[in-house]
Design an enzyme around this catalytic site. Structure first.
Site, short mmCIF file in Angstrom:
data_model
loop_
_atom_site.label_atom_id
_atom_site.label_comp_id
_atom_site.label_asym_id
_atom_site.label_seq_id
_atom_site.Cartn_x
_atom_site.Cartn_y
_atom_site.Cartn_z
N LYS A 61 0.84 -1.19 0.00
CA LYS A 61 0.00 0.00 0.00
C LYS A 61 0.88 1.25 0.00
O LYS A 61 1.92 1.28 0.68
CB LYS A 61 -0.91 -0.02 1.23
CG LYS A 61 -1.98 1.05 1.26
CD LYS A 61 -2.88 0.84 2.49
CE LYS A 61 -3.96 1.89 2.61
NZ LYS A 61 -4.81 1.67 3.81
N SER A 140 -9.62 1.72 3.14
CA SER A 140 -8.82 2.49 2.20
C SER A 140 -7.82 1.66 1.41
O SER A 140 -7.16 2.16 0.50
CB SER A 140 -8.05 3.57 2.97
OG SER A 140 -7.16 2.97 3.91
N SER A 164 -9.91 -0.85 7.24
CA SER A 164 -9.43 -0.55 5.90
C SER A 164 -8.79 -1.72 5.17
O SER A 164 -8.47 -1.60 3.98
CB SER A 164 -8.43 0.62 5.95
OG SER A 164 -9.09 1.81 6.28
#
Length: 512
Positions: A61, A140, A164
């Site tokens: 990420k 996210s 997330s």
């Protein structure tokens, strides 16, 4: 399949699925990584692999620092920023022989539930509804989840602050695991909310997630929130009585069913998958027990006070002087008497980040702190106490004993999200004034475990009747989702049991 062929397949999929926008910085065909994969193939042939991840492509990420690839957090304030060091988790992966497969897209600074608040555009789910309209990938860590779902990588790292990792896993049909807070180092992870941020793992199978977790689950002295070796030893010995193998074989597990999670807003596919998961566990010989977590009703409200408050503090440094990209020209249009940094921060941050900074700044203000931030911290303690009261294993980090409920359980089983993924068009509609609030509500089942720091995993469970969602869901909800995310929550430090139960659900075959 050889590791090289597997890597080439991932690279081809990154190109084929580029339209899903899962990657901000994809893997390049040229580079030394090919030689590393070939070396891993040779080690596999000689049965001397460094780890199960040797030669595998792991996506990261883009709020986790990497020295060779930019770290943007999907934000304008970190445009083309490259870290001078690798995060501890990246070093651990590379020491195990893994190859970073690129940096994945996300909500800016990890603030969002649908991966739409990105400077690089929204992430699109690889699933489609009946009208071929793009669906939310969750957030996210939506880019990491989509990269895993479409086999653009072997596994992926995300971050889980309030859900997330688990929410994108539920929306994309993958496995998403949030370990106990403090087990995996956060050093080199760009902070959103320090007391909640946890590095999480996404994979297509629970066994893959476990392999990555075993590589990352080590002490790091550079992270002050990371558990010390003595604490880890104490937790291991504490949870070893009775041994995990005995808890899984010598007696049936006691499965908790949180009554507060049975909301009227649950869509039919989610409710059916939950019931089928419970039925399967009962068929395996485990027992079901309704339990109550009364304070978890307040968890979402407390989270959206605490997380923005910490975010407003963490993001204060991105002013274009100490950190971040500075806007061109004078920093204020009002001349020398204007606000310093106003233009830089105004241009650099997106709308959702600005919203949370303002919320956090207000709740930390002198007039509001007692009524908001302090009260939210009290609610957080009550949420932790609710969980401790229902687990059969005591929390190894709590100094004081908690009054236990009459019925205690080993793990909790509930939905990961109240509905299947919504359409992106409904989330991006500027005229839908309630969309931010609707996005926050999707975290209702994931936030409680985050506030308490507990391990939780979301695994995909099959939904047999795909037409029911169109009959019972809203007009903006997808109607062709073949799996629903079911969440397993365990006591602090009981990560292996959570993974084991997730594996049981993953391998379940449901029959009408």
């Amino acid at each position: 399949m050889s590791l090289l062929r597997e890597a080439e397949k991932c690279l081809a999929n990154q190109k084929a699925y580029a339209g899903l926008n899962a990657f901000i910085t994809p893997l390049q065909r040229s580079g030394s990584w090919l030689d590393r994969v070939r070396d891993a193939d040779a080690r596999r042939e000689s049965r001397s692999s460094k780890s199960p991840l040797d030669g595998r492509l792991i996506a990261v990420k883009d709020n986790i620092c990497t020295r060779t690839l930019p770290t943007t957090c999907a934000s304008g304030v970190l445009d083309k920023f490259t870290s001078p060091f690798d995060a501890t988790v990246v070093n651990a992966l590379e020491d195990a022989g893994a190859v970073v497969a690129g940096k994945t897209n996300l909500d800016e600074f990890g603030m969002g539930s649908h991966s739409i608040h990105s400077r690089f555009g929204p992430v699109r789910n690889s699933r489609q509804d009946g009208d071929e309209a793009p669906l939310s990938a969750g957030g996210s860590s939506g880019g990491s989840a989509v990269a895993v779902a479409t086999e653009q990588c072997y596994a992926a790292l995300g971050t889980d602050t309030g859900g997330s990792v688990r929410l994108p896993a539920a929306y994309t049909g993958t496995v998403g695991f949030k370990p106990s807070y403090g087990l995996i180092s956060r050093w080199g992870v760009v902070a959103y909310a320090n007391s909640l941020d946890t590095v999480g793992i996404l994979g297509r199978k629970t066994s893959v997630v476990r392999d990555v977790f075993n590589v990352l689950n080590h002490h790091d002295h550079r992270d002050p929130t990371n558990l010390s070796p003595s604490s880890r030893s104490r937790i291991s010995s504490y949870l070893a009585t009775p041994p995990l193998s005995d808890r899984l074989t010598s007696r049936p597990l006691r499965i908790g069913v949180p009554l507060e999670y049975n909301l009227s807003e649950l869509t039919e596919p989610v409710r059916r998958a939950w019931l089928r998961s419970l039925a399967h566990l009962e068929k395996q010989g485990h027992t079901l027990h309704p339990i109550s977590l009364p304070t978890t009703k307040l968890a979402l409200s407390a989270y959206y006070v605490l997380a923005p408050a910490e975010a407003s503090s963490n993001l204060a440094k991105y002013d274009g002087v100490r950190y971040g990209t500075r806007a061109e020209g004078p920093d204020s249009e009002e001349g020398p008497n204007g606000y310093l940094y106003a233009k830089t921060r105004g241009e650099g941050f997106g709308a959702e980040v600005k919203r949370r900074i303002l919320l956090g700044s207000f709740s930390l203000s002198a007039d509001a702190m007692d009524n908001y931030f302090i009260q939210a911290q009290r609610v957080r303690r009550l949420v932790q106490a609710d969980f401790d009261a229902i687990f059969s294993t005591e929390n190894p980090l709590r100094a004081s004993a908690i009054e236990r409920q009459e019925t205690t359980v080993d793990v909790l089983i509930g939905p990961t999200a109240p509905s299947t993924p919504p359409r992106l068009s409904s989330l991006l509609d500027a005229s839908n004034q309630s969309s931010p609030l609707n996005a926050y509500v999707t975290d209702v089942f994931t936030v409680p475990a985050s506030l308490a720091g507990l391990p939780a995993i979301s695994v995909p469970v099959s939904v047999s009747d795909s037409t029911s969602s169109s009959q019972h869901g809203s007009e903006n909800e997808s109607s062709d989702t073949d799996t629903v995310g079911i969440q397993v929550i365990g006591q602090y430090g009981d990560d292996e049991l959570v993974l084991k139960v997730g594996e049981i659900l993953e391998h379940a075959t449901f029959v009408e």
